[in-house]
Motif scaffolding. Structure first.
Motif, PDB file in Angstrom:
ATOM      1  N   VAL A 131       0.854  -1.197   0.000  1.00  0.00           N
ATOM      2  CA  VAL A 131       0.000   0.000   0.000  1.00  0.00           C
ATOM      3  C   VAL A 131       0.885   1.240   0.000  1.00  0.00           C
ATOM      4  N   GLN A 132       0.636   2.116  -0.943  1.00  0.00           N
ATOM      5  CA  GLN A 132       1.378   3.370  -1.034  1.00  0.00           C
ATOM      6  C   GLN A 132       0.399   4.536  -1.111  1.00  0.00           C
ATOM      7  N   GLN A 134       0.298   8.463  -2.262  1.00  0.00           N
ATOM      8  CA  GLN A 134       0.967   9.555  -2.963  1.00  0.00           C
ATOM      9  C   GLN A 134       0.323  10.876  -2.558  1.00  0.00           C
ATOM     10  N   THR A 145       5.792  10.156  -1.333  1.00  0.00           N
ATOM     11  CA  THR A 145       5.091   8.874  -1.415  1.00  0.00           C
ATOM     12  C   THR A 145       5.354   8.098  -0.139  1.00  0.00           C
ATOM     13  N   ALA A 178      -3.624  10.104  -2.908  1.00  0.00           N
ATOM     14  CA  ALA A 178      -4.191   8.994  -3.671  1.00  0.00           C
ATOM     15  C   ALA A 178      -3.576   7.706  -3.159  1.00  0.00           C
ATOM     16  N   GLN A 180      -2.640   3.725  -3.666  1.00  0.00           N
ATOM     17  CA  GLN A 180      -2.405   2.639  -4.620  1.00  0.00           C
ATOM     18  C   GLN A 180      -2.109   1.380  -3.827  1.00  0.00           C
ATOM     19  N   ALA A 182      -2.021  -3.101  -3.891  1.00  0.00           N
ATOM     20  CA  ALA A 182      -1.960  -4.324  -4.701  1.00  0.00           C
ATOM     21  C   ALA A 182      -1.872  -5.533  -3.773  1.00  0.00           C
ATOM     22  N   SER A 188      -4.544  -5.043  -8.527  1.00  0.00           N
ATOM     23  CA  SER A 188      -4.951  -3.824  -7.840  1.00  0.00           C
ATOM     24  C   SER A 188      -6.062  -4.101  -6.831  1.00  0.00           C
TER      25      SER A 188
END
Length: 230
Positions: A131-132, A134, A145, A178, A180, A182, A188
């Motif tokens: 999990v990142q 941004q 990030t 935001a 992101q 996976a 995703s």
């Protein structure tokens, strides 16, 4: 002398035209004003009809039914207007009760004060291996990030220390984030961002939904954007 049905009577048509131009949202039949006017027109029509070609019972019933329907629609419109007004008042009272409470709202904004540091949250549709977050400035440029690693499904939160990718302090102001995510296979994972904060004031806007001012947030959010109260 034959007479035309009320729906096509020139005098009635003139009344409908005058009513539609002077009354916003009113139906043509509602422009007659009241039942007495309608029945006076009906009696006049019956009095002056051609004895050799009188109005049939079917035509008379149809005209009475048309008036009854129009009156019912007008009453329904008035009831809906009253209900809408009551709902607006109820919304205003609900919004006012949120002052001083912490709320969760559908938003991805971050507000960075002079002291530095901000926090945000999101909901993961399922567990994620990577999990990142941004973080972008008002111009849409990514300033940092955050690598949060693996996280479980559900509500999650993060803290940003207010620095950019180089470790320098970011300028105070408004930012957005935001997420992101996976899973272990690289697929995703859905992540819905949300914000949280304390309600400091409520703006009761005429003709629209109340809006809430959140501490540390520029601008305001609509009451409909609130997804939870803590």
């Amino acid at each position: 002398m034959s007479t035309s049905p009320i729906g096509s009577n020139p005098f009635l048509s003139s009344l409908e035209s005058a009513g539609s131009s002077s009354t916003s949202g009113a139906s043509g039949m509602s422009a007659l004003g009241n039942a007495n006017t309608f029945y006076n027109l009906l009696v006049t029509q019956l009095t002056n009809q051609d004895p050799l070609n009188p109005m049939s019972n079917t035509d008379l019933s149809a005209q009475l039914a048309q008036f009854s329907t129009a009156s019912g629609v007008q009453a329904m419109q008035q009831s809906m207007a009253a209900l809408t007004s009551q709902l607006a008042q109820s919304q205003s009272l609900q919004a006012a009760s949120l002052v001083g409470r912490n709320v969760v709202f559908d938003d991805n904004s971050l507000s960075l004060g002079a002291s530095g540091g901000s926090a945000g949250g999101f909901t993961l549709a399922s567990g994620a291996q990577d999990v990142q977050v941004q973080i972008s400035n008002a111009a849409g440029q990514i300033v940092n990030t955050l690598d949060l690693g693996s996280m479980a499904a559900g509500v999650q939160s993060f803290n940003w220390n207010g620095t950019d990718a180089s470790g320098a302090a970011a300028a105070p102001g408004n930012y957005s984030f935001a997420v992101q995510a996976a899973d272990a296979n690289g697929a995703s994972v859905g992540a819905a961002p949300f914000g949280s904060g304390q309600v400091v004031s409520v703006m009761l806007n005429a003709g629209s939904s109340p809006t809430l001012q959140i501490q540390g947030q520029s601008g305001s959010i609509p009451l409909s954007g609130v997804v939870g109260v803590m």
